[in-house]
Design an enzyme around this catalytic site. Structure first.
Site, PDB file in Angstrom:
ATOM      1  N   PRO A  54       0.688  -1.115   0.005  1.00  0.00           N
ATOM      2  CA  PRO A  54      -0.006   0.397  -0.573  1.00  0.00           C
ATOM      3  C   PRO A  54       0.771   1.249   0.055  1.00  0.00           C
ATOM      4  O   PRO A  54       2.138   1.686   0.762  1.00  0.00           O
ATOM      5  CB  PRO A  54      -0.711   0.149   1.171  1.00  0.00           C
ATOM      6  N   GLY A  81       3.161   4.331   4.847  1.00  0.00           N
ATOM      7  CA  GLY A  81       3.963   3.790   6.551  1.00  0.00           C
ATOM      8  C   GLY A  81       4.616   2.759   6.342  1.00  0.00           C
ATOM      9  O   GLY A  81       4.927   2.292   7.136  1.00  0.00           O
ATOM     10  N   GLY A 137       6.994   1.887   4.212  1.00  0.00           N
ATOM     11  CA  GLY A 137       7.815   1.768   3.054  1.00  0.00           C
ATOM     12  C   GLY A 137       7.971   1.281   1.803  1.00  0.00           C
ATOM     13  O   GLY A 137       9.115   1.058   0.904  1.00  0.00           O
ATOM     14  N   SER A 159       8.130   3.629  -0.932  1.00  0.00           N
ATOM     15  CA  SER A 159       8.871   4.033  -1.908  1.00  0.00           C
ATOM     16  C   SER A 159      10.265   3.642  -1.689  1.00  0.00           C
ATOM     17  O   SER A 159      11.332   3.498  -2.909  1.00  0.00           O
ATOM     18  CB  SER A 159       9.052   5.774  -1.329  1.00  0.00           C
ATOM     19  N   ALA A 163      11.425   0.444  -0.572  1.00  0.00           N
ATOM     20  CA  ALA A 163      11.142  -1.014  -1.418  1.00  0.00           C
ATOM     21  C   ALA A 163      11.571  -0.726  -2.932  1.00  0.00           C
ATOM     22  O   ALA A 163      12.138  -1.522  -3.243  1.00  0.00           O
ATOM     23  CB  ALA A 163       9.460  -1.364  -1.469  1.00  0.00           C
ATOM     24  N   ASP A 207      14.960   2.346   6.595  1.00  0.00           N
ATOM     25  CA  ASP A 207      13.446   2.023   5.168  1.00  0.00           C
ATOM     26  C   ASP A 207      14.351   1.268   3.911  1.00  0.00           C
ATOM     27  O   ASP A 207      13.801  -0.189   3.846  1.00  0.00           O
ATOM     28  CB  ASP A 207      12.855   3.391   4.900  1.00  0.00           C
TER      29      ASP A 207
END
Length: 328
Positions: free
Chosen positions: A109, A113, A115, A117, A119, A160
């Protein structure tokens, strides 16, 4: 040089310690088995064309100029980190005129929150390193993705891209090296997405303001948050999920005390607990976004159903030790 390459990287949840980590306490972050997949292929021109089906945006960069195809000017902001990754890999190879197509597909999603972007940046770095036969080590992939985050976010923590690169469980404390905790434990989780957008910066500022007004009180709340994280490592190592669940519940109440929960999150957290979750709390910035519930295998369906009935989108997931992976 290959014609095409593909890589994937996992999403993350903050298990414990969000917000308090800003004030010097530790946090525990898990990689989860929701992944972003990036496919790259060479072009005959020098355009860097990026398409994200999930976000419904696309366009190409050429000579640092962006030309939107779908999504207008908003697309530039969202695609810029991927462009930064591509430019770094291409530049390292002295291929200034090389062009690539980058296609993004994700089950994470967006803006929740988890992560997403980071990933995508990590998967993009890995796919491009594979395409140009560059250094495919995890350390190099992390550094490329982290550099892209710096361009977009200024001074990010790096947690992240680290969790997406290395997978597993990370211990993060500001000013210390990020540590991977090699613990073999199954952590079945259900994520409840409120679908409510929030501003991380505003919520961090809110906690900071509260601490400035009540330093002795909020200082102790923050310290208690740090103690929960330290105690939770013992529970995870001993596979004591009941204690871990209790610590998650306490952590959530501390986050409520500093004002970062909201009605939508409270509904999902209490529905999950009532349905038999071992523990449930908000994850990330709060004020919307997602909560997580730790569940025993026999309660997965009950808790997921309760979250849905309370108005959230339920996603069943678990910890994964698989970080970034170049697909065959």
């Amino acid at each position: 040089m290959k014609r095409q390459a593909k890589a994937s990287a996992p999403a993350k949840v903050i298990l414990l310690g969000e917000h308090f980590v800003v004030h010097g306490e530790p946090a525990i972050v898990l990689a989860i088995d929701r992944r972003a997949t990036v496919t790259v292929e060479t072009r005959s021109d020098s355009k860097i064309f990026i398409r994200s089906e999930d976000m419904g945006i696309s366009g190409f960069f050429m000579n640092d100029q962006f030309f939107p195809q779908r999504g207008g000017v908003e697309a530039k902001k969202k695609l810029e980190p991927i462009y930064a990754v591509a430019r770094e890999v291409i530049k390292k190879h002295g291929l200034e005129t090389a062009g690539v197509n980058i296609k993004i597909k994700s089950s994470i999603p967006i803006a929740a929150g988890l992560g997403s972007s980071a990933a995508v940046s990590v998967a993009s770095a890995a796919a491009l390193c594979s395409l140009f036969d560059s250094d495919k080590s995890k350390d190099n992939i992390f550094q490329i993705a982290f550099n892209a985050e710096k361009i977009v976010h200024g001074t990010p923590s790096g947690v992240d891209p680290a969790i997406s690169t290395y997978g597993g469980i990370l211990w993060y404390c500001k000013g210390e090296p990020i540590r991977r905790l090699d613990i073999d434990v199954d952590l079945p989780l259900i994520i409840g997405n409120t679908g409510k957008e929030r501003s991380t910066g505003e919520l961090v500022a809110k906690v900071n303001d509260l601490r400035n007004r009540y330093p002795r009180i909020i200082g102790k709340v923050i310290k208690a948050g740090g103690e929960i994280v330290k105690r939770s490592v013992k529970a995870i190592k001993e596979k004591d999920l009941e204690t871990l669940g209790e610590l998650m519940n306490i952590n959530h109440e501390l986050l409520c005390a500093v004002g970062v929960s909201c009605e939508e999150l409270e509904k999902l957290v209490h529905a999950a607990r009532k349905a038999g979750a071992l523990g449930a709390k908000l994850t990330g910035a709060g004020g919307g976004g997602c909560m997580i519930a730790l569940v025993s295998p026999e309660k997965i369906e009950d808790v997921a159903e309760a979250i849905e009935k309370a108005g959230g989108e339920a996603l069943t997931t678990r910890k994964t030790d698989v970080g970034v992976a170049i697909e065959r």
